[in-house]
Design a protein around this motif. Structure first.
Motif, short mmCIF file in Angstrom:
data_model
loop_
_atom_site.label_atom_id
_atom_site.label_comp_id
_atom_site.label_asym_id
_atom_site.label_seq_id
_atom_site.Cartn_x
_atom_site.Cartn_y
_atom_site.Cartn_z
N GLN A 280 0.84 -1.20 0.00
CA GLN A 280 0.00 0.00 0.00
C GLN A 280 0.87 1.25 0.00
N ALA A 281 1.93 1.21 0.82
CA ALA A 281 2.83 2.36 0.91
C ALA A 281 3.55 2.60 -0.41
N LYS A 282 3.92 1.54 -1.09
CA LYS A 282 4.60 1.68 -2.38
C LYS A 282 3.68 2.32 -3.41
N ILE A 283 2.40 1.98 -3.35
CA ILE A 283 1.42 2.59 -4.26
C ILE A 283 1.30 4.08 -3.96
N MET A 284 1.34 4.44 -2.68
CA MET A 284 1.29 5.86 -2.31
C MET A 284 2.47 6.61 -2.90
N ILE A 285 3.65 6.02 -2.82
CA ILE A 285 4.84 6.66 -3.38
C ILE A 285 4.71 6.78 -4.89
N GLY A 286 4.21 5.72 -5.52
CA GLY A 286 3.98 5.77 -6.97
C GLY A 286 3.00 6.86 -7.34
N THR A 287 1.97 7.02 -6.50
CA THR A 287 0.99 8.10 -6.72
C THR A 287 1.67 9.46 -6.63
N GLY A 288 2.64 9.56 -5.72
CA GLY A 288 3.38 10.81 -5.58
C GLY A 288 4.12 11.18 -6.86
N PHE A 289 4.73 10.19 -7.51
CA PHE A 289 5.42 10.45 -8.78
C PHE A 289 4.43 10.91 -9.85
N LEU A 290 3.26 10.26 -9.90
CA LEU A 290 2.25 10.63 -10.88
C LEU A 290 1.74 12.05 -10.63
N VAL A 291 1.44 12.36 -9.38
CA VAL A 291 0.93 13.69 -9.03
C VAL A 291 1.98 14.76 -9.36
N THR A 292 3.24 14.46 -9.08
CA THR A 292 4.32 15.40 -9.39
C THR A 292 4.34 15.74 -10.88
N MET A 293 4.28 14.72 -11.71
CA MET A 293 4.32 14.94 -13.15
C MET A 293 3.10 15.72 -13.63
N LEU A 294 1.93 15.38 -13.10
CA LEU A 294 0.70 16.06 -13.51
C LEU A 294 0.72 17.53 -13.08
N ILE A 295 1.23 17.80 -11.89
CA ILE A 295 1.30 19.19 -11.43
C ILE A 295 2.27 19.99 -12.29
N PHE A 296 3.38 19.39 -12.67
CA PHE A 296 4.30 20.09 -13.56
C PHE A 296 3.65 20.37 -14.91
N CYS A 297 2.83 19.44 -15.38
CA CYS A 297 2.08 19.67 -16.62
C CYS A 297 1.15 20.87 -16.45
N ALA A 298 0.48 20.92 -15.30
CA ALA A 298 -0.47 22.01 -15.05
C ALA A 298 0.23 23.36 -14.91
N MET A 299 1.42 23.35 -14.31
CA MET A 299 2.12 24.61 -14.02
C MET A 299 3.01 25.08 -15.17
N THR A 300 3.12 24.28 -16.22
CA THR A 300 3.95 24.67 -17.37
C THR A 300 3.18 24.58 -18.68
N ASP A 301 1.84 24.43 -18.58
CA ASP A 301 1.01 24.23 -19.77
C ASP A 301 1.54 23.04 -20.57
N TYR A 302 1.65 21.92 -19.87
CA TYR A 302 2.12 20.67 -20.48
C TYR A 302 3.51 20.84 -21.10
N PHE A 303 4.36 21.55 -20.36
CA PHE A 303 5.77 21.77 -20.73
C PHE A 303 5.94 22.61 -21.99
N LYS A 304 4.89 23.33 -22.38
CA LYS A 304 5.01 24.25 -23.51
C LYS A 304 5.45 25.63 -23.04
N GLY A 305 5.33 25.88 -21.75
CA GLY A 305 5.74 27.16 -21.19
C GLY A 305 4.56 28.07 -20.95
N VAL A 306 4.58 28.78 -19.84
CA VAL A 306 3.52 29.72 -19.48
C VAL A 306 4.09 31.13 -19.47
N LYS A 307 3.40 32.05 -20.10
CA LYS A 307 3.85 33.45 -20.09
C LYS A 307 3.56 34.05 -18.72
N ILE A 308 4.61 34.52 -18.07
CA ILE A 308 4.48 35.05 -16.72
C ILE A 308 4.26 36.57 -16.78
#
Length: 217
Positions: free
Chosen positions: A172-200
């Motif tokens: 169960q704990a390993k799945i939680m850690i795996g979820t952490g990796f997934l959430v990290t990647m998704l948040i980076f997608c959200a904060m960079t417009d899917y790595f296309k870059g966001v105009k600040i």
């Protein structure tokens, strides 16, 4: 001394639950950014009705400060006896979270009260979308999210004493850690417009200067 340590552990655990709820909602806010910047900011504005309340802010700040100092104290004790992988994850992720919270609180307070910036989507996205600042902020935020999930997973593996859906506590704990990796990647997608870059917006030049290179746009 033993009684103090026991009480500190209890306080650390329960303040951690309170903080984890807030952080979980905060991460959800970032994930909503997958639908767009507007959606991210609108959801944040709705949440601020509650957590920008002075009493909630003071309680949260107090809990985080206690978490930092109690965590550092527990780190000095547990680092000597941490043997298993999850025990090591717990102590080292806890140390990183203590450091991260210290810097993050300072940054938000500094930006909000001294620079008079709106600490919304763009405040967090500024460092992620500008080179060379992203070389620091990408691992800085990634390690924070992974440490958050890792710390919870390690605690879960220690406290959970029964299987769930056929999975033992460590699985169960390993799945939680795996979820952490997934959430990290998704948040980076959200904060960079899917790595296309966001105009600040120009107002945030005070954070990143005028000489960084905007990613993708």
């Amino acid at each position: 001394m033993i009684k103090i340590n026991i009480e500190m552990k209890k306080g650390h655990y329960f303040s951690g639950i309170f903080i984890a709820v807030f952080v979980g909602i905060h991460l959800l806010n970032h994930l909503i950014g997958l639908g767009g910047i507007k959606e991210h900011i609108e959801f944040m504005e709705k949440l601020r009705v509650y957590y920008r309340n002075i009493f909630i802010e003071l309680i949260l700040l107090g809990a985080i400060i206690f978490q930092i100092f109690s965590g550092l104290s527990l780190f000095r004790t547990k680092i000597k006896t941490a043997n298993s992988s999850f025990e090591k994850i717990q102590v080292w992720s806890g140390l990183y979270l203590a450091v991260f919270f210290s810097f993050h609180i300072f940054a938000v307070v500094f930006g909000r009260y001294l620079l008079h910036l709106e600490t919304n989507y763009y405040f967090g996205a500024a460092g992620l979308n500008i080179f060379p600042f992203n070389l620091f902020f990408l691992p800085y935020y990634a390690l924070a999210i992974l440490s958050f999930f890792g710390h919870i997973a390690a605690t879960h593996s220690k406290r959970m004493n029964r299987n769930f859906l056929g999975l033992d506590p460590k699985s169960q704990a390993k799945i939680m850690i795996g979820t952490g990796f997934l959430v990290t990647m998704l948040i980076f997608c959200a904060m960079t417009d899917y790595f296309k870059g966001v105009k600040i917006p120009q107002a945030y030049d005070v954070l990143i200067g005028k000489y960084g290179i905007l990613l993708g746009k």
